[in-house]
Design a protein around this motif. Structure first.
Motif, PDB file in Angstrom:
ATOM      1  N   ARG A  80       0.822  -1.212   0.000  1.00 30.00           N
ATOM      2  CA  ARG A  80       0.000   0.000   0.000  1.00 30.00           C
ATOM      3  C   ARG A  80       0.857   1.263   0.000  1.00 30.00           C
ATOM      4  NH1 ARG A  80      -3.036  -3.152   3.731  1.00 30.00           N
ATOM      5  NH2 ARG A  80      -1.990  -2.110   5.478  1.00 30.00           N
ATOM      6  N   TYR A 100      -5.536  -4.062  -5.704  1.00 25.71           N
ATOM      7  CA  TYR A 100      -4.774  -3.448  -6.795  1.00 25.71           C
ATOM      8  C   TYR A 100      -4.652  -4.439  -7.952  1.00 25.71           C
ATOM      9  CZ  TYR A 100      -3.302  -0.474  -2.878  1.00 25.71           C
ATOM     10  OH  TYR A 100      -3.276   0.357  -1.782  1.00 25.71           O
ATOM     11  N   SER A 146      -8.947   2.876   0.836  1.00 28.30           N
ATOM     12  CA  SER A 146      -8.412   1.609   0.384  1.00 28.30           C
ATOM     13  C   SER A 146      -9.284   0.447   0.802  1.00 28.30           C
ATOM     14  CB  SER A 146      -6.985   1.408   0.908  1.00 28.30           C
ATOM     15  OG  SER A 146      -6.969   1.330   2.320  1.00 28.30           O
ATOM     16  N   LYS A 184      -1.863  -3.880 -10.374  1.00 29.54           N
ATOM     17  CA  LYS A 184      -0.508  -3.706  -9.845  1.00 29.54           C
ATOM     18  C   LYS A 184       0.037  -4.917  -9.093  1.00 29.54           C
ATOM     19  CE  LYS A 184       0.061   0.590 -11.191  1.00 29.54           C
ATOM     20  NZ  LYS A 184       1.015   0.873 -12.288  1.00 29.54           N
ATOM     21  N   VAL A 238       2.784   1.592  -3.449  1.00 33.32           N
ATOM     22  CA  VAL A 238       1.888   1.936  -4.565  1.00 33.32           C
ATOM     23  C   VAL A 238       1.509   3.413  -4.504  1.00 33.32           C
ATOM     24  CG1 VAL A 238      -0.433   1.580  -5.507  1.00 33.32           C
ATOM     25  CG2 VAL A 238       0.992  -0.392  -4.942  1.00 33.32           C
TER      26      VAL A 238
END
Length: 466
Positions: A78, A113, A460, A116, A81
């Protein structure tokens, strides 16, 4: 004829002093090359950084091997990113099927994500070895290229506790046009002055990654990987896999990263150590580097350093031997001198205690130890030792601050104690592996992240729920 105490003690003392002198001359040679060639980190103005950002972005696949990392892998992903100032990258998180907590956390991150993060579940239960896990990840990366049609131009080694600099990928993208193996500096986060063990890593990495590796590069030697912040090209990956029956990493060593870096040069690939400082408009400087916390407990540090010593000094000798010209062989010798340094440290302590005992008992110091030549060697070694400490203090001041630099003399003693016990442990492990025929096990250290890095936010959590 039996030798008397004077003869034995004099012989041991002279041997220790001469050996110490040779080791000191080795370090002074590195200092001299750095001084003569005026080696120092490259200073990068912001306008140059902006030009780098204008280059086409190669796709970077970040490989992270995990075993029992469920507490740190979430904040790591986290936080990075959010912070990385680069778009074209993918994290590949390797997990074991029997490490359900880490697997679940990695799967959660993959949902959070999807563009990602990719989870790679090892075909074997863990722990195996870090090299084996990285090989599983590398195979998944190759498979993902075939299924998606998207080429992974660069592969990057990172660990589950790393904080990647926002501009690290930009720097790697730039230097990948010049080299197939790129290493950026690795530094410890600042730790309390009372954390003497954790502070040892501040000292050692500051000096190694702002001077020693620059000397290796200037002399044309192979650049070893630091395990993290190591970027390799797709061409290098394909060559390594062809050389090792489909394996990127050598699995029968505890320092598969070191092996990877050293083997790049004989395979004909160019390496580069990208030690770069950004210079801000106000004159302040910051390193583009990977930062992390290292072990702060004595036993954990011994365990970690024994793994490094076993992999580099023992397994490295068995696997790599003494290839290359005199420059490469010289640096291989420097890499492998850890156990010899530890033996010398113990013998030096024996000599010191012997000298103190002679002085307290009122006995006369043996005649050969009272000569001008011996006195000169002692004075030279003492002066050189002070210079070594000053060199390390300057490096720490450059990377951290003056207050940390003042702790170097104290942490020097702690580092010697850790290294001696780590060398002893590594030797025992290597002898045991030769006896049993089994590979030494991958024993990880406990990891931690900065307190507020990658803290989960309401946004998030909402993304994950959706």
């Amino acid at each position: 004829m039996w030798l008397g105490f004077d003869d034995l003690f004099s012989g041991l003392t002279i041997m220790v002093v001469i050996a110490t002198t040779l080791f000191i001359l080795d370090d002074l040679f590195i200092d001299s090359v750095a001084l003569v060639k005026r080696l120092k980190p490259l200073r990068l103005p912001l306008k140059s950084l902006r030009r780098m950002k204008g280059l086409p972005q190669k796709h970077i696949a970040i490989m992270i091997a995990n075993w029992k990392e469920y507490e740190v892998i979430g904040p790591m992903i986290r936080g990075n990113v959010r912070g990385i100032d680069y778009q074209n990258y993918t994290f590949f998180l390797g997990v074991y099927p029997n490490d359900t907590e880490t697997w679940q956390e990695a799967a959660r991150l993959e949902k959070m994500y999807p563009e990602k993060v990719v989870v790679v579940v090892n075909s074997q239960p863990g722990p195996t070895s870090k090299g084996q896990m990285l090989n599983e990840i590398a195979k998944k990366i190759i498979e993902s290229e075939q299924s998606s049609g998207k080429s992974m131009d660069l592969l990057l080694l990172q660990d589950s506790e790393d904080v990647v600099h926002p501009h690290a990928f930009t720097l790697l993208n730039y230097y990948s046009n010049q080299a197939d193996f790129i290493q950026i500096p690795v530094f410890s986060f600042d730790v309390p002055k009372t954390s003497l063990v954790g502070g040892v890593y501040i000292d050692e990495f500051s000096e190694s990654h702002t001077k020693d590796l620059l000397v290796r590069q200037a002399m044309g030697a192979a650049i070893p990987s630091a395990g993290v912040g190591t970027c390799i090209s797709r061409e290098f990956v394909k060559t390594m896999m062809a050389q090792q029956e489909g394996q990127l990493m050598k699995e029968d060593t505890l320092t598969e990263d070191y092996h990877l870096g050293i083997i790049a040069k004989p395979l004909g690939f160019k390496s580069h150590f990208a030690c770069v400082e950004i210079v801000h408009d106000n004159g302040e400087r910051e390193f583009i580097a990977t930062r992390e916390y290292f072990p702060n407990r004595f036993s954990a540090s011994v365990r970690q350093k024994s793994r490094w010593t076993l992999g580099i000094a023992y397994q490295g000798l068995a696997n790599i031997q003494w290839h290359g010209g005199w420059v490469d062989r010289y640096f291989l010798l420097r890499d492998r001198k850890g156990p010899a340094c530890s033996i010398l440290t113990v013998l030096s302590l024996v000599v010191l205690l012997g000298m103190i005992g002679i002085a307290i008992s009122g006995f006369e110091i043996p005649a050969i130890l009272r000569t001008e030549a011996f006195a000169f060697l002692l004075a030279f070694n003492a002066a050189a030792m002070i210079l070594r400490i000053i060199q390390r203090m300057l490096a720490v001041h450059r990377v951290n601050d003056f207050s940390q630099a003042t702790m170097v003399p104290v942490r020097w003693l702690v580092a010697n104690a850790v290294n001696v016990l780590a060398s002893l442990k590594a030797h025992r492990q290597y002898r045991e592996s030769l006896r049993t025929g089994k590979r030494p096990a991958w024993i990880k250290t406990d990891h931690q992240m900065p307190a507020h890095f990658g803290v989960e936010t309401p946004d998030s959590v909402e993304v994950h729920i959706k």
